[in-house]
Design an enzyme around this catalytic site. Structure first.
Site, mmCIF file in Angstrom:
data_model
loop_
_atom_site.group_PDB
_atom_site.id
_atom_site.type_symbol
_atom_site.label_atom_id
_atom_site.label_comp_id
_atom_site.label_asym_id
_atom_site.label_seq_id
_atom_site.Cartn_x
_atom_site.Cartn_y
_atom_site.Cartn_z
ATOM 1 N N ARG A 1 0.817 -1.215 0.000
ATOM 2 C CA ARG A 1 0.000 0.000 0.000
ATOM 3 C C ARG A 1 0.849 1.264 0.000
ATOM 4 O O ARG A 1 0.392 2.317 -0.437
ATOM 5 C CB ARG A 1 -0.995 -0.013 1.163
ATOM 6 N N GLU B 1 7.286 -10.681 14.635
ATOM 7 C CA GLU B 1 6.874 -11.252 15.914
ATOM 8 C C GLU B 1 7.233 -12.730 15.982
ATOM 9 O O GLU B 1 7.721 -13.214 16.993
ATOM 10 C CB GLU B 1 5.360 -11.050 16.100
#
Length: 183
Positions: free
Chosen positions: A67, A104
């Protein structure tokens, strides 16, 4: 200095849709497709980002996949400077320069064509969202490895509760972080 007037802020926020439980349960995805579909809202974002390019003396804009491409390319055109895509590993043809970063759970890698940047370039990095800061941090390190200078990082929105700004501070090395909307 305020980047976005209150009227612009309302317009942009009205065009960002919350999508609960996407891409997984418990996550509220910030969907900018309604903003992109609205020419007035998209023009506001493009104009602000192009002004930031000029203010910070950028010679190129780096858009982060995916994006970030959508926001960075029109800003580069409006500012009259070049656009550099920063892509996920394996997506660019030819020789690339890569930067790994921690997620993560695991690692990821981004790439760019190093020959598109050099020591005379000042690069404004543009993305849609600053969340945990991993991709943005890696992009700053990657751009500096080309010899180019980082003019700054600009994002449409910062998800402040995820503390990505804290992770980015060392990588910014005093380059500005410009945020249109803090959520």
């Amino acid at each position: 200095m305020t980047l976005v007037s209150e009227t612009q802020r309302r317009l942009l926020l009205e065009r960002i849709r919350d999508v609960p439980d996407h891409p997984k349960p418990g996550v509220v995805f910030k969907d900018i497709t309604p903003l992109l579909a609205d020419p007035a809202a998209l023009a506001v974002v493009t104009d602000i980002l192009a002004a930031l390019c000029r203010r910070h003396g950028a010679t190129k804009v780096a858009g982060l996949e995916a994006r970030g491409f959508i926001l960075a390319a029109p800003a580069a055109v409006r500012a009259g400077i070049g656009f550099i895509p920063v892509r996920k590993a394996g997506k660019l043809p030819g020789a690339t320069l890569a930067q790994s970063y921690e997620l993560e759970y695991g690692t990821a890698e981004i790439e760019l064509h190093a020959e598109d940047l050099g020591p005379s370039d000042r690069v404004l990095v543009i993305d849609d969202v600053l969340a945990t800061g991993g991709t943005a941090e890696a992009s700053l390190r990657l751009i500096r490895r080309t010899g180019a200078d980082v003019a700054g990082l600009a994002v449409l929105m910062e998800l402040a509760f995820l503390a990505g700004r804290r992770r980015l501070d060392p990588a910014l090395e005093a380059a500005p972080l410009e945020v249109l909307l803090s959520i």
